[in-house]
Design an enzyme around this catalytic site. Structure first.
Site, PDB file in Angstrom:
ATOM      1  N   LYS A 257       0.861  -1.188   0.000  1.00 42.03           N
ATOM      2  CA  LYS A 257       0.000   0.000   0.000  1.00 42.03           C
ATOM      3  C   LYS A 257       0.896   1.236   0.000  1.00 42.03           C
ATOM      4  O   LYS A 257       1.778   1.374   0.850  1.00 42.03           O
ATOM      5  CB  LYS A 257      -0.916   0.010   1.231  1.00 42.03           C
ATOM      6  CG  LYS A 257      -1.738   1.323   1.354  1.00 42.03           C
ATOM      7  CD  LYS A 257      -2.741   1.281   2.508  1.00 42.03           C
ATOM      8  CE  LYS A 257      -3.399   2.651   2.720  1.00 42.03           C
ATOM      9  NZ  LYS A 257      -4.322   2.691   3.860  1.00 42.03           N
ATOM     10  N   ASP A 262      -2.476  10.162   3.952  1.00 42.83           N
ATOM     11  CA  ASP A 262      -3.893   9.816   4.033  1.00 42.83           C
ATOM     12  C   ASP A 262      -4.622  10.834   4.921  1.00 42.83           C
ATOM     13  O   ASP A 262      -4.577  10.757   6.147  1.00 42.83           O
ATOM     14  CB  ASP A 262      -4.051   8.402   4.607  1.00 42.83           C
ATOM     15  CG  ASP A 262      -5.508   7.966   4.679  1.00 42.83           C
ATOM     16  OD1 ASP A 262      -6.369   8.669   4.111  1.00 42.83           O
ATOM     17  OD2 ASP A 262      -5.770   6.908   5.293  1.00 42.83           O
ATOM     18  N   LYS A 269     -10.281  12.799   8.109  1.00 43.28           N
ATOM     19  CA  LYS A 269      -9.891  12.328   9.443  1.00 43.28           C
ATOM     20  C   LYS A 269      -9.841  13.516  10.404  1.00 43.28           C
ATOM     21  O   LYS A 269      -9.557  14.635   9.984  1.00 43.28           O
ATOM     22  CB  LYS A 269      -8.479  11.735   9.388  1.00 43.28           C
ATOM     23  CG  LYS A 269      -8.362  10.354   8.797  1.00 43.28           C
ATOM     24  CD  LYS A 269      -6.905   9.882   8.869  1.00 43.28           C
ATOM     25  CE  LYS A 269      -6.694   8.578   8.119  1.00 43.28           C
ATOM     26  NZ  LYS A 269      -7.427   7.439   8.685  1.00 43.28           N
ATOM     27  N   ASP A 280       1.448   6.030   5.733  1.00 44.96           N
ATOM     28  CA  ASP A 280       0.475   5.143   5.099  1.00 44.96           C
ATOM     29  C   ASP A 280       1.029   4.482   3.831  1.00 44.96           C
ATOM     30  O   ASP A 280       0.287   3.856   3.082  1.00 44.96           O
ATOM     31  CB  ASP A 280      -0.815   5.923   4.795  1.00 44.96           C
ATOM     32  CG  ASP A 280      -2.062   5.057   4.901  1.00 44.96           C
ATOM     33  OD1 ASP A 280      -1.954   3.949   5.458  1.00 44.96           O
ATOM     34  OD2 ASP A 280      -3.122   5.491   4.420  1.00 44.96           O
ATOM     35  N   ASP A 339     -12.201   7.359   3.357  1.00 46.29           N
ATOM     36  CA  ASP A 339     -11.045   7.049   4.206  1.00 46.29           C
ATOM     37  C   ASP A 339     -10.696   5.556   4.170  1.00 46.29           C
ATOM     38  O   ASP A 339      -9.660   5.149   4.674  1.00 46.29           O
ATOM     39  CB  ASP A 339     -11.315   7.505   5.646  1.00 46.29           C
ATOM     40  CG  ASP A 339     -10.042   7.599   6.478  1.00 46.29           C
ATOM     41  OD1 ASP A 339      -8.950   7.562   5.872  1.00 46.29           O
ATOM     42  OD2 ASP A 339     -10.148   7.711   7.716  1.00 46.29           O
ATOM     43  N   GLU A 341      -9.512   3.975   1.749  1.00 43.21           N
ATOM     44  CA  GLU A 341      -8.943   4.129   0.406  1.00 43.21           C
ATOM     45  C   GLU A 341      -7.931   3.045   0.054  1.00 43.21           C
ATOM     46  O   GLU A 341      -7.723   2.735  -1.114  1.00 43.21           O
ATOM     47  CB  GLU A 341      -8.303   5.512   0.268  1.00 43.21           C
ATOM     48  CG  GLU A 341      -6.867   5.645   0.794  1.00 43.21           C
ATOM     49  CD  GLU A 341      -6.718   5.419   2.294  1.00 43.21           C
ATOM     50  OE1 GLU A 341      -7.740   5.501   3.019  1.00 43.21           O
ATOM     51  OE2 GLU A 341      -5.594   5.138   2.749  1.00 43.21           O
ATOM     52  N   ARG A 343      -7.876  -0.184   0.398  1.00 42.85           N
ATOM     53  CA  ARG A 343      -8.408  -1.373  -0.285  1.00 42.85           C
ATOM     54  C   ARG A 343      -8.744  -1.065  -1.734  1.00 42.85           C
ATOM     55  O   ARG A 343      -8.743  -1.951  -2.581  1.00 42.85           O
ATOM     56  CB  ARG A 343      -9.620  -1.924   0.492  1.00 42.85           C
ATOM     57  CG  ARG A 343     -10.779  -0.980   0.585  1.00 42.85           C
ATOM     58  CD  ARG A 343     -11.742  -1.373   1.710  1.00 42.85           C
ATOM     59  NE  ARG A 343     -11.252  -0.977   3.033  1.00 42.85           N
ATOM     60  CZ  ARG A 343     -11.885  -1.237   4.178  1.00 42.85           C
ATOM     61  NH1 ARG A 343     -13.031  -1.890   4.173  1.00 42.85           N
ATOM     62  NH2 ARG A 343     -11.359  -0.858   5.321  1.00 42.85           N
TER      63      ARG A 343
HETATM   64  N1  BES Z   1      -4.482   4.296   6.763  1.00 40.52           N
HETATM   65  C1  BES Z   1      -5.650   4.045   7.502  1.00 40.52           C
HETATM   66  C2  BES Z   1      -5.478   2.956   8.558  1.00 40.52           C
HETATM   67  C3  BES Z   1      -4.525   3.274   9.678  1.00 40.52           C
HETATM   68  C4  BES Z   1      -4.983   3.889  10.816  1.00 40.52           C
HETATM   69  C5  BES Z   1      -3.206   2.911   9.600  1.00 40.52           C
HETATM   70  C6  BES Z   1      -4.112   4.163  11.856  1.00 40.52           C
HETATM   71  C7  BES Z   1      -2.332   3.178  10.642  1.00 40.52           C
HETATM   72  C8  BES Z   1      -2.792   3.803  11.776  1.00 40.52           C
HETATM   73  C9  BES Z   1      -6.774   3.609   6.562  1.00 40.52           C
HETATM   74  O1  BES Z   1      -6.747   4.154   5.301  1.00 40.52           O
HETATM   75  C10 BES Z   1      -8.063   4.015   7.179  1.00 40.52           C
HETATM   76  O2  BES Z   1      -8.268   5.183   7.309  1.00 40.52           O
HETATM   77  N2  BES Z   1      -8.891   3.052   7.535  1.00 40.52           N
HETATM   78  C11 BES Z   1     -10.146   3.333   8.126  1.00 40.52           C
HETATM   79  C12 BES Z   1     -11.156   2.391   7.517  1.00 40.52           C
HETATM   80  C13 BES Z   1     -12.573   2.680   7.897  1.00 40.52           C
HETATM   81  C14 BES Z   1     -13.024   4.011   7.318  1.00 40.52           C
HETATM   82  C15 BES Z   1     -13.463   1.566   7.379  1.00 40.52           C
HETATM   83  C16 BES Z   1     -10.018   3.093   9.629  1.00 40.52           C
HETATM   84  O3  BES Z   1      -9.332   2.177  10.022  1.00 40.52           O
HETATM   85  O4  BES Z   1     -10.586   3.888  10.377  1.00 40.52           O
HETATM   86 ZN    ZN Z   2      -4.930   4.758   4.603  1.00 41.06          ZN
HETATM   87 MN    MN Z   3      -7.739   6.025   5.170  1.00 38.52          MN
END
Ligand code: BES
Ligand code: ZN
Ligand code: MN
Length: 488
Positions: A257, A262, A269, A280, A339, A341, A343
């Site tokens: 990834k 992000d 966020k 990220d 968010d 993103e 996947r």
């Molecule tokens: N990059 C984040 C996940 C992440 C969070 C990595 C904290 C490292 C530390 C990812 O893109 C994300 O924002 N995921 C969301 C998914 C949700 C919206 C379904 C999450 O985990 O809140």
């Molecule tokens: Zn992310």
């Molecule tokens: Mn994200």
């Protein structure tokens, strides 16, 4: 700073610091060959007086007048507990002590018969203990000494290979840390592609970089949906290729990834959650650094590293919650949360890997906060229904002392990513967020043996812990290298 380490049967003349890792359940005096009897007796008395018995993290530093060197005994606990990262941490402790003492010439040994695997761990630790990311700071006046280290062991072919392996691993892990630590304004998708090209050139890899137009031609619409808000920094698609000298029937694709920052996109966020989101692209950093090491170790398997690199930004051009986008492999996705993103970018990258004829795919992604809720910050989640691949990765992680935990691709959660208006939606329900993200990715790998590592927790460390430094950890590099070219 530290030069390449070397092996020596005895500490070289003029050695200033001798660090000896001491096991609680092993006599250590016989491992200090070269120390005179009287000195050794004094040191033993001192250890007794201070109640030093080799328990984990006990430390005793003592000056040997006859040998004219500082002896530093570091407790390692019991021999049987050695499956953990204690030797890597010993290496890190040793080089940091040498830095504090300004020791130019130092030696390292342990109070048990040293194996090639121990030598690799010690070498990795010596280097990574000194890792720093400070090139944006004004340089301090004092000059750090250039350290020289000898590990006390036979100079056998096997041992020197193990040492060399340690050097290669340390360099690759440091490279991955650097990439993660560079901020989002510097390490843009274009800059990441340039870094990948530079590495490819240095390690003799083939490289192909796709720009925005090429990505459009490839129909990577999910990837493009994420990139759409990024009107200043366009996306890039990175493909590195290592070809072994003898043709191989295995073609392993490492997919990382690569979200260089992000923000969450329109599903923005909160400020605090964004502060570390330059990391990220930790998966991208790991696969790029790993393939460099794999080339240096001359693996006998064909390996590819793939990264769909982009930012995730809010803009008038951004994709909206509710948008429906058809990915490269024809799967339609209702994007309900911008968010989620990772996947989306990975879906298209995985389908590209499948079409390139991958026989195995391993992806690494800082994919979900939910993974950290489940496993904490130290362990990555491993998802794979392919037993051989899974077991191979778990044992590679054990050798690497990287915490990796097998998680299920639970069938009953599949319905939570079904959309009423498209094939999939990009978020699941309230439970099992790391699992539903993995189940989403599964739709893009077809029948190819596949493993997914959610590295959201261990990609980045908020604090120094042994050989792990604050910031990017380089997690995953060593496990990938060990999986593809195991230490013989
Ligand atoms: N990059 C984040 C996940 C992440 C969070 C990595 C904290 C490292 C530390 C990812 O893109 C994300 O924002 N995921 C969301 C998914 C949700 C919206 C379904 C999450 O985990 O809140
Ligand atoms: Zn992310
Ligand atoms: Mn994200």
């Amino acid at each position: 700073m530290i030069q390449k380490c070397s092996l020596a049967k005895q500490w070289p003349a003029k050695t200033q610091l001798l660090v000896c890792g001491v096991f609680q359940d092993q006599a250590w005096n016989e491992f200090l060959t070269g120390m005179d009897e009287a000195g050794l007796k004094e040191l033993q008395d001192e250890a007794q007086r201070l109640d030093f018995s080799g328990k984990t993290d006990q430390q005793l530093t003592w000056y040997s007048a006859t040998n004219k060197l500082l002896v530093s005994l570091v407790g390692l606990g019991k021999v049987l507990d050695l499956s953990d990262d204690s030797l890597i941490n010993l290496g890190a402790k040793a080089s940091r002590q040498a830095k504090n003492l300004k020791s130019l010439l130092s030696s390292l040994t342990i109070s048990k018969t040293i194996t090639p695997a121990d030598i690799t761990d010690l070498t990795v630790g010596l280097h990574l203990g000194l890792y720093k990311f400070d090139h944006y700071k004004k340089q301090e006046d004092y000059k750090e000494v250039q350290q020289k280290w000898s590990i006390l062991a036979d100079n056998s072919n096997q041992n020197s290979k193990a040492l060399n392996r340690g050097e290669i691993l340390a360099e690759a892990i440091a490279k991955a840390r650097d990439l993660v630590n560079e901020p989002g304004n510097i390490l843009t998708p274009v800059a990441l592609a340039e870094e990948a090209l530079k590495l490819a050139k240095a390690k003799g890899l083939k490289a192909k970089i796709l720009n925005l137009k090429d990505i459009q031609k490839e129909n990577m619409n999910l990837f493009l949906a994420v990139a759409s808000g990024s009107t200043v920094n366009p996306p890039t698609f990175i493909h590195l290729h290592y070809k072994p000298s003898k043709k191989s029937s295995r073609k392993v694709f490492l997919v990382g990834k690569g979200v260089t920052f992000d923000s969450g996109g329109l599903s923005l966020k909160p400020g605090a959650s964004m502060m570390t989101m330059k990391m990220d692209m930790g998966g991208a950093a790991a696969v790029i650094a790993a393939i460099g090491a794999i080339a240096e170790l001359k693996a006998d398997i064909e390996v590819h590293a793939i990264v769909a690199a982009t930012e995730n930004m809010p803009d008038g051009a951004s994709c909206r919650p509710g948008d429906i986008v058809i990915g490269r492999n024809g799967t339609s996705v209702e994007i309900l949360n911008t968010d989620a993103e990772g996947r989306l970018t990975l879906g298209d990258a995985l389908s590209y890997a499948v079409d390139q004829g991958a026989t195995e795919i391993i992806d690494l992604a800082t994919l979900t906060g939910a993974c950290m809720v489940a496993l904490g910050t130290q362990a990555a989640a491993l998802y794979s229904d392919h037993k051989e691949l899974r077991d191979g990765l778990l044992s590679a992680a054990q050798v690497s002392k990287e915490d990796l935990w097998h998680m299920p691709l639970s069938k009953n959660l599949k319905k939570s990513i079904k959309s009423p208006v498209a094939d999939l939606k990009n978020i699941g329900g309230p439970y099992g967020g790391s699992i539903t993200a993995a189940l989403f990715l599964q739709h893009f790998v077809g029948e190819v043996p596949w493993a997914h590592l959610d590295i959201a927790g261990p990609a980045y460390s908020e604090e120094e812990q042994g050989y792990i430094t604050k910031g990017g950890r380089g997690y995953g590099v060593r496990t990938l290298v060990e999986y593809i070219c195991p230490q013989k």
